[in-house]
Design an enzyme around this catalytic site. Structure first.
Site, PDB file in Angstrom:
ATOM      1  N   LYS A   1      74.049  54.521 -43.215  1.00  0.00           N
ATOM      2  CA  LYS A   1      73.686  55.319 -44.383  1.00  0.00           C
ATOM      3  C   LYS A   1      74.190  56.750 -44.198  1.00  0.00           C
ATOM      4  CE  LYS A   1      69.659  56.663 -47.158  1.00  0.00           C
ATOM      5  NZ  LYS A   1      69.799  58.128 -46.997  1.00  0.00           N
TER       6      LYS A   1
ATOM      7  N   HIS B   1      72.074  62.359 -48.489  1.00  0.00           N
ATOM      8  CA  HIS B   1      70.682  62.590 -48.101  1.00  0.00           C
ATOM      9  C   HIS B   1      69.897  63.266 -49.227  1.00  0.00           C
ATOM     10  CE1 HIS B   1      68.512  62.073 -44.160  1.00  0.00           C
ATOM     11  NE2 HIS B   1      67.571  62.636 -44.892  1.00  0.00           N
TER      12      HIS B   1
END
Length: 390
Positions: free
Chosen positions: A252, A276
Protein backbone atom coordinates in the site's frame (compact mmCIF):
# COMPACT_ATOMS: atom_id res chain seq x y z
CA UNK A 1 -35.54 6.81 9.96
CA UNK A 2 -33.82 9.58 11.88
CA UNK A 3 -30.64 7.50 12.17
CA UNK A 4 -30.38 6.97 8.41
CA UNK A 5 -28.34 9.30 6.22
CA UNK A 6 -28.42 9.42 2.43
CA UNK A 7 -24.91 10.68 1.63
CA UNK A 8 -21.39 10.34 2.97
CA UNK A 9 -21.41 14.14 3.27
CA UNK A 10 -24.25 13.87 5.78
CA UNK A 11 -22.29 11.25 7.76
CA UNK A 12 -19.40 13.74 7.78
CA UNK A 13 -21.64 16.51 9.12
CA UNK A 14 -22.99 14.26 11.88
CA UNK A 15 -19.49 13.14 12.82
CA UNK A 16 -18.40 16.74 13.15
CA UNK A 17 -21.33 17.49 15.46
CA UNK A 18 -20.82 14.41 17.63
CA UNK A 19 -17.04 14.12 18.02
CA UNK A 20 -14.81 16.10 20.37
CA UNK A 21 -12.84 18.71 18.45
CA UNK A 22 -9.47 16.93 18.76
CA UNK A 23 -10.89 13.60 17.60
CA UNK A 24 -12.63 15.22 14.64
CA UNK A 25 -9.54 17.17 13.58
CA UNK A 26 -7.46 14.01 13.68
CA UNK A 27 -9.86 12.44 11.14
CA UNK A 28 -9.84 15.32 8.65
CA UNK A 29 -6.15 16.17 8.93
CA UNK A 30 -3.85 16.42 5.94
CA UNK A 31 -0.13 17.20 5.87
CA UNK A 32 1.20 20.74 5.39
CA UNK A 33 -1.24 22.95 3.45
CA UNK A 34 -3.49 20.02 2.49
CA UNK A 35 -2.98 20.19 -1.29
CA UNK A 36 -2.97 16.42 -1.68
CA UNK A 37 -5.87 15.96 0.73
CA UNK A 38 -8.04 18.36 -1.27
CA UNK A 39 -6.95 17.05 -4.66
CA UNK A 40 -7.87 13.49 -3.63
CA UNK A 41 -11.50 14.62 -3.49
CA UNK A 42 -11.67 17.34 -6.12
CA UNK A 43 -10.00 15.31 -8.88
CA UNK A 44 -13.03 12.99 -9.10
CA UNK A 45 -15.16 16.00 -10.07
CA UNK A 46 -13.00 16.59 -13.14
CA UNK A 47 -13.94 13.21 -14.59
CA UNK A 48 -17.18 13.05 -16.56
CA UNK A 49 -19.40 10.15 -17.59
CA UNK A 50 -20.69 9.16 -21.03
CA UNK A 51 -24.12 7.67 -20.18
CA UNK A 52 -26.48 5.72 -22.47
CA UNK A 53 -30.28 5.88 -22.60
CA UNK A 54 -31.52 2.54 -23.96
CA UNK A 55 -30.70 -1.17 -23.82
CA UNK A 56 -29.82 -0.66 -20.17
CA UNK A 57 -29.15 -3.79 -18.09
CA UNK A 58 -31.97 -4.96 -15.83
CA UNK A 59 -29.46 -6.41 -13.37
CA UNK A 60 -25.96 -5.24 -12.43
CA UNK A 61 -23.17 -7.33 -10.91
CA UNK A 62 -20.80 -5.61 -8.47
CA UNK A 63 -19.02 -8.69 -7.14
CA UNK A 64 -15.27 -9.14 -7.41
CA UNK A 65 -12.34 -10.97 -5.84
CA UNK A 66 -9.44 -9.25 -4.08
CA UNK A 67 -6.55 -11.16 -2.53
CA UNK A 68 -8.52 -14.40 -2.86
CA UNK A 69 -11.49 -12.95 -0.97
CA UNK A 70 -14.87 -12.96 -2.69
CA UNK A 71 -16.52 -9.56 -2.21
CA UNK A 72 -20.08 -8.48 -2.92
CA UNK A 73 -18.94 -5.01 -4.00
CA UNK A 74 -15.58 -3.51 -4.98
CA UNK A 75 -15.10 -1.52 -1.76
CA UNK A 76 -12.90 -2.60 1.16
CA UNK A 77 -12.15 -1.07 4.55
CA UNK A 78 -8.80 0.69 4.55
CA UNK A 79 -6.73 0.17 7.71
CA UNK A 80 -6.70 3.17 10.05
CA UNK A 81 -4.94 3.60 13.39
CA UNK A 82 -6.30 3.96 16.93
CA UNK A 83 -10.01 4.75 16.61
CA UNK A 84 -11.45 7.03 19.28
CA UNK A 85 -14.67 7.72 17.41
CA UNK A 86 -16.76 4.86 18.86
CA UNK A 87 -16.35 2.45 21.80
CA UNK A 88 -16.46 -0.69 19.64
CA UNK A 89 -13.93 0.71 17.16
CA UNK A 90 -12.64 -1.76 14.59
CA UNK A 91 -14.93 -4.57 15.78
CA UNK A 92 -18.00 -2.55 14.83
CA UNK A 93 -16.42 -1.76 11.45
CA UNK A 94 -15.59 -5.43 10.90
CA UNK A 95 -19.17 -6.51 11.63
CA UNK A 96 -20.58 -3.92 9.23
CA UNK A 97 -18.18 -5.03 6.49
CA UNK A 98 -19.17 -8.65 7.10
CA UNK A 99 -22.85 -7.73 6.81
CA UNK A 100 -22.31 -6.34 3.31
CA UNK A 101 -19.90 -9.09 2.27
CA UNK A 102 -16.61 -7.28 2.05
CA UNK A 103 -13.19 -7.33 3.71
CA UNK A 104 -11.59 -5.17 6.37
CA UNK A 105 -8.01 -4.04 6.46
CA UNK A 106 -6.93 -3.95 10.12
CA UNK A 107 -4.11 -1.64 11.16
CA UNK A 108 -1.31 -2.95 13.35
CA UNK A 109 -1.86 0.38 15.19
CA UNK A 110 -5.52 -0.53 15.76
CA UNK A 111 -7.14 -0.26 19.17
CA UNK A 112 -8.76 -3.71 19.01
CA UNK A 113 -6.96 -7.07 18.86
CA UNK A 114 -6.72 -8.89 15.57
CA UNK A 115 -8.30 -11.99 17.14
CA UNK A 116 -11.48 -10.03 17.98
CA UNK A 117 -11.67 -8.47 14.54
CA UNK A 118 -11.21 -11.78 12.70
CA UNK A 119 -13.97 -13.26 14.83
CA UNK A 120 -16.25 -10.42 13.71
CA UNK A 121 -15.20 -10.70 10.05
CA UNK A 122 -13.20 -13.68 8.73
CA UNK A 123 -12.28 -11.60 5.66
CA UNK A 124 -9.63 -9.68 7.57
CA UNK A 125 -6.44 -8.43 5.94
CA UNK A 126 -3.80 -7.45 8.47
CA UNK A 127 -1.71 -4.34 7.86
CA UNK A 128 1.84 -3.76 9.08
CA UNK A 129 4.27 -0.89 9.05
CA UNK A 130 7.98 -1.63 9.02
CA UNK A 131 8.58 -1.14 12.74
CA UNK A 132 11.59 -2.81 14.36
CA UNK A 133 13.74 -5.50 12.81
CA UNK A 134 12.65 -8.22 10.38
CA UNK A 135 11.80 -10.69 13.10
CA UNK A 136 9.54 -8.22 14.93
CA UNK A 137 7.66 -7.42 11.73
CA UNK A 138 7.28 -11.11 10.94
CA UNK A 139 6.10 -11.86 14.49
CA UNK A 140 3.20 -9.42 14.05
CA UNK A 141 2.30 -11.03 10.75
CA UNK A 142 2.45 -14.51 12.27
CA UNK A 143 0.15 -13.48 15.11
CA UNK A 144 -2.33 -12.26 12.50
CA UNK A 145 -1.98 -15.51 10.54
CA UNK A 146 -2.64 -17.54 13.68
CA UNK A 147 -5.74 -15.45 14.33
CA UNK A 148 -7.05 -16.24 10.84
CA UNK A 149 -6.12 -13.16 8.80
CA UNK A 150 -6.41 -13.93 5.09
CA UNK A 151 -3.81 -11.53 3.72
CA UNK A 152 -1.07 -9.08 4.62
CA UNK A 153 -0.94 -5.38 3.74
CA UNK A 154 2.41 -3.61 4.01
CA UNK A 155 2.02 0.17 4.17
CA UNK A 156 5.01 2.11 2.85
CA UNK A 157 3.59 5.59 2.14
CA UNK A 158 4.69 7.50 5.22
CA UNK A 159 7.62 9.92 5.54
CA UNK A 160 6.71 11.46 8.93
CA UNK A 161 5.78 14.81 7.35
CA UNK A 162 3.26 15.57 10.07
CA UNK A 163 3.41 19.39 10.08
CA UNK A 164 0.09 21.06 9.26
CA UNK A 165 -0.28 24.72 8.36
CA UNK A 166 -3.45 24.97 10.45
CA UNK A 167 -1.95 23.15 13.43
CA UNK A 168 -2.12 19.53 14.52
CA UNK A 169 -4.78 18.28 16.93
CA UNK A 170 -3.45 17.33 20.35
CA UNK A 171 -3.31 13.56 20.80
CA UNK A 172 -2.57 12.36 24.35
CA UNK A 173 0.00 9.64 24.95
CA UNK A 174 -2.11 8.10 27.71
CA UNK A 175 -5.40 8.81 29.43
CA UNK A 176 -4.26 9.50 32.98
CA UNK A 177 -6.24 11.73 35.35
CA UNK A 178 -4.45 14.90 34.26
CA UNK A 179 -5.15 14.19 30.59
CA UNK A 180 -8.80 13.39 31.25
CA UNK A 181 -9.25 16.69 33.07
CA UNK A 182 -7.60 18.65 30.26
CA UNK A 183 -9.82 17.05 27.61
CA UNK A 184 -12.98 17.07 29.75
CA UNK A 185 -14.39 20.31 28.29
CA UNK A 186 -14.31 18.83 24.77
CA UNK A 187 -16.11 15.69 25.93
CA UNK A 188 -18.72 17.50 27.98
CA UNK A 189 -19.96 19.41 24.95
CA UNK A 190 -20.30 16.10 23.05
CA UNK A 191 -22.51 14.16 25.51
CA UNK A 192 -23.48 11.37 23.11
CA UNK A 193 -19.83 10.52 22.38
CA UNK A 194 -18.92 10.79 26.06
CA UNK A 195 -21.80 8.64 27.32
CA UNK A 196 -20.86 5.85 24.91
CA UNK A 197 -17.32 5.69 26.21
CA UNK A 198 -18.40 6.05 29.82
CA UNK A 199 -20.56 2.93 29.39
CA UNK A 200 -17.91 0.90 27.59
CA UNK A 201 -14.63 2.41 28.80
CA UNK A 202 -12.61 5.36 27.56
CA UNK A 203 -10.61 5.11 24.30
CA UNK A 204 -7.72 2.66 24.44
CA UNK A 205 -4.60 4.45 23.26
CA UNK A 206 -2.48 1.30 23.21
CA UNK A 207 -1.64 -0.83 20.17
CA UNK A 208 -2.34 -4.47 21.14
CA UNK A 209 -1.35 -5.90 17.73
CA UNK A 210 2.22 -4.60 17.92
CA UNK A 211 3.32 -7.33 20.36
CA UNK A 212 2.65 -11.06 20.87
CA UNK A 213 -0.73 -11.77 22.40
CA UNK A 214 -0.74 -11.40 26.14
CA UNK A 215 2.23 -9.02 26.32
CA UNK A 216 1.93 -5.44 27.51
CA UNK A 217 0.89 -3.35 24.51
CA UNK A 218 2.82 -0.15 23.82
CA UNK A 219 1.05 3.18 23.67
CA UNK A 220 0.37 4.64 20.25
CA UNK A 221 3.24 7.08 20.69
CA UNK A 222 5.50 4.32 21.97
CA UNK A 223 4.91 2.32 18.80
CA UNK A 224 5.13 5.46 16.67
CA UNK A 225 8.46 6.37 18.26
CA UNK A 226 9.92 2.94 17.47
CA UNK A 227 8.67 3.32 13.92
CA UNK A 228 10.36 6.72 13.53
CA UNK A 229 13.73 5.30 14.52
CA UNK A 230 13.48 2.13 12.43
CA UNK A 231 15.50 2.35 9.19
CA UNK A 232 13.14 2.36 6.18
CA UNK A 233 12.82 -1.07 4.55
CA UNK A 234 14.53 -1.98 1.30
CA UNK A 235 12.90 -3.84 -1.57
CA UNK A 236 14.96 -6.80 -0.39
CA UNK A 237 13.26 -6.53 3.03
CA UNK A 238 9.81 -6.43 1.44
CA UNK A 239 10.64 -9.40 -0.79
CA UNK A 240 11.82 -11.30 2.30
CA UNK A 241 8.54 -10.59 4.12
CA UNK A 242 6.45 -11.58 1.11
CA UNK A 243 8.29 -14.90 0.90
CA UNK A 244 7.93 -15.58 4.63
CA UNK A 245 4.25 -14.68 4.60
CA UNK A 246 3.53 -16.87 1.60
CA UNK A 247 -0.11 -15.83 1.17
CA UNK A 248 -1.93 -12.91 -0.45
CA UNK A 249 0.28 -9.84 -0.10
CA UNK A 250 -0.51 -6.17 -0.78
CA UNK A 251 1.85 -3.20 -0.90
CA UNK A 252 0.00 0.00 0.00
CA UNK A 253 1.26 3.44 -0.94
CA UNK A 254 2.32 3.01 -4.56
CA UNK A 255 2.28 6.25 -6.58
CA UNK A 256 5.21 5.74 -8.98
CA UNK A 257 5.05 3.28 -11.91
CA UNK A 258 8.59 2.11 -11.18
CA UNK A 259 7.52 1.08 -7.67
CA UNK A 260 4.54 -0.74 -9.13
CA UNK A 261 6.87 -2.77 -11.31
CA UNK A 262 9.15 -3.53 -8.35
CA UNK A 263 6.13 -4.74 -6.38
CA UNK A 264 5.17 -7.00 -9.29
CA UNK A 265 8.71 -8.33 -9.56
CA UNK A 266 8.85 -9.43 -5.92
CA UNK A 267 5.55 -11.26 -6.30
CA UNK A 268 3.02 -8.93 -4.67
CA UNK A 269 -0.57 -10.05 -5.13
CA UNK A 270 -1.93 -6.52 -5.04
CA UNK A 271 -0.89 -2.89 -4.80
CA UNK A 272 -2.83 0.10 -3.55
CA UNK A 273 -2.37 3.45 -5.28
CA UNK A 274 -2.40 5.68 -2.22
CA UNK A 275 -0.93 8.87 -0.78
CA UNK A 276 -2.01 8.00 2.77
CA UNK A 277 -5.15 10.11 2.51
CA UNK A 278 -3.13 13.27 1.98
CA UNK A 279 -1.09 12.63 5.12
CA UNK A 280 2.22 11.76 3.49
CA UNK A 281 4.18 14.11 1.21
CA UNK A 282 2.01 17.09 0.38
CA UNK A 283 1.82 18.10 -3.30
CA UNK A 284 1.65 14.45 -4.33
CA UNK A 285 -1.19 14.36 -6.90
CA UNK A 286 -4.52 12.74 -6.11
CA UNK A 287 -4.44 8.94 -6.18
CA UNK A 288 -6.98 8.88 -9.02
CA UNK A 289 -4.66 11.01 -11.20
CA UNK A 290 -1.81 8.55 -10.66
CA UNK A 291 -3.89 5.41 -11.13
CA UNK A 292 -3.74 5.12 -14.96
CA UNK A 293 0.07 5.16 -15.15
CA UNK A 294 0.41 2.67 -12.30
CA UNK A 295 -2.21 0.35 -13.77
CA UNK A 296 -0.54 0.49 -17.18
CA UNK A 297 2.82 -0.36 -15.60
CA UNK A 298 1.68 -3.74 -14.26
CA UNK A 299 -1.23 -4.68 -16.51
CA UNK A 300 -3.01 -7.80 -15.32
CA UNK A 301 0.00 -9.12 -13.39
CA UNK A 302 -1.04 -7.47 -10.12
CA UNK A 303 -4.39 -6.52 -8.61
CA UNK A 304 -4.50 -2.71 -8.54
CA UNK A 305 -6.59 -0.93 -5.90
CA UNK A 306 -7.12 2.76 -5.22
CA UNK A 307 -7.23 4.48 -1.84
CA UNK A 308 -8.07 8.15 -1.42
CA UNK A 309 -11.00 10.52 -1.90
CA UNK A 310 -13.87 8.04 -2.35
CA UNK A 311 -17.11 9.72 -1.24
CA UNK A 312 -19.69 8.35 -3.72
CA UNK A 313 -20.48 5.20 -5.63
CA UNK A 314 -19.79 7.11 -8.82
CA UNK A 315 -16.23 7.73 -7.55
CA UNK A 316 -15.79 3.97 -7.25
CA UNK A 317 -16.99 3.48 -10.83
CA UNK A 318 -14.57 6.13 -12.12
CA UNK A 319 -11.68 4.37 -10.38
CA UNK A 320 -12.67 1.01 -11.84
CA UNK A 321 -12.98 2.46 -15.35
CA UNK A 322 -9.43 3.84 -15.00
CA UNK A 323 -7.98 0.45 -14.13
CA UNK A 324 -8.62 -0.30 -10.46
CA UNK A 325 -10.00 -3.68 -9.39
CA UNK A 326 -11.51 -2.20 -6.23
CA UNK A 327 -11.11 0.72 -3.84
CA UNK A 328 -10.42 1.18 -0.16
CA UNK A 329 -12.26 3.72 1.99
CA UNK A 330 -11.01 5.37 5.19
CA UNK A 331 -12.59 8.64 6.33
CA UNK A 332 -15.96 7.71 4.81
CA UNK A 333 -16.50 4.71 7.09
CA UNK A 334 -15.01 6.51 10.11
CA UNK A 335 -17.62 9.24 9.71
CA UNK A 336 -20.30 6.58 9.51
CA UNK A 337 -18.89 4.96 12.65
CA UNK A 338 -18.91 8.28 14.48
CA UNK A 339 -22.44 9.07 13.33
CA UNK A 340 -24.23 5.80 14.09
CA UNK A 341 -21.73 3.11 15.09
CA UNK A 342 -21.91 -0.22 13.25
CA UNK A 343 -25.18 0.79 11.57
CA UNK A 344 -23.53 3.97 10.32
CA UNK A 345 -20.71 2.02 8.69
CA UNK A 346 -23.27 -0.27 7.06
CA UNK A 347 -25.11 2.87 5.94
CA UNK A 348 -21.97 4.15 4.18
CA UNK A 349 -21.52 0.86 2.34
CA UNK A 350 -25.17 0.90 1.28
CA UNK A 351 -24.76 4.44 -0.09
CA UNK A 352 -21.73 3.40 -2.11
CA UNK A 353 -23.44 0.24 -3.37
CA UNK A 354 -26.45 2.25 -4.53
CA UNK A 355 -24.24 4.77 -6.29
CA UNK A 356 -22.28 2.05 -8.07
CA UNK A 357 -25.51 0.40 -9.18
CA UNK A 358 -26.99 3.65 -10.50
CA UNK A 359 -23.81 4.43 -12.40
CA UNK A 360 -23.67 0.99 -13.99
CA UNK A 361 -27.30 1.35 -15.07
CA UNK A 362 -26.71 4.75 -16.66
CA UNK A 363 -23.57 3.54 -18.42
CA UNK A 364 -25.35 0.41 -19.73
CA UNK A 365 -22.82 -1.86 -18.04
CA UNK A 366 -24.19 -5.10 -16.56
CA UNK A 367 -21.01 -5.69 -14.57
CA UNK A 368 -18.17 -3.71 -13.05
CA UNK A 369 -15.85 -5.95 -15.09
CA UNK A 370 -17.12 -4.30 -18.27
CA UNK A 371 -16.25 -0.72 -17.30
CA UNK A 372 -13.72 0.91 -19.65
CA UNK A 373 -12.22 4.29 -20.47
CA UNK A 374 -15.05 4.73 -22.99
CA UNK A 375 -17.39 5.30 -20.06
CA UNK A 376 -15.50 8.41 -18.98
CA UNK A 377 -14.87 11.90 -20.31
CA UNK A 378 -11.30 12.63 -19.23
CA UNK A 379 -9.71 16.09 -19.49
CA UNK A 380 -6.50 16.04 -21.48
CA UNK A 381 -4.38 17.18 -18.54
CA UNK A 382 -6.09 15.01 -15.90
CA UNK A 383 -3.59 12.19 -15.38
CA UNK A 384 -0.21 12.66 -13.71
CA UNK A 385 2.97 10.63 -14.06
CA UNK A 386 6.67 11.25 -13.52
CA UNK A 387 8.71 12.96 -16.25
CA UNK A 388 10.52 9.69 -16.94
CA UNK A 389 7.21 8.21 -18.06
CA UNK A 390 6.67 10.69 -20.93
Amino acid sequence: MAEWFETVAEAHRRARRRLPRSVYLALVAGSERGSTLNDNIEAFGELGFAPRVADLPAERDMSTTVMDQELSLPVLVSPTGVQAVHPEGEVAVARAAAEVGTAIGLSSFASRAVEDVVEANPKTLFQVYWVGDREKVLARAERARAAGAKGLIVTLDWCFATGRDWGSPPIPEKLDLRTKLSFAPQGLVRPRWLSGFLRHGMPDLTTPNMVPRGEQAPTFFGAYGEWMFTPPPTWEDIAWLRERWGGPFMIKGITHPDDARRARDIGATAISVSNHGGNNLDSTPASIRLLPAVADAVGDDVEVLLDGGIRRGSDVVKALALGARAVLIGRAYLWGLAAEGQAGVRNVFDILRSGIDSSLLALARPSIDELTLEDLIIPRDFARHPVSEH
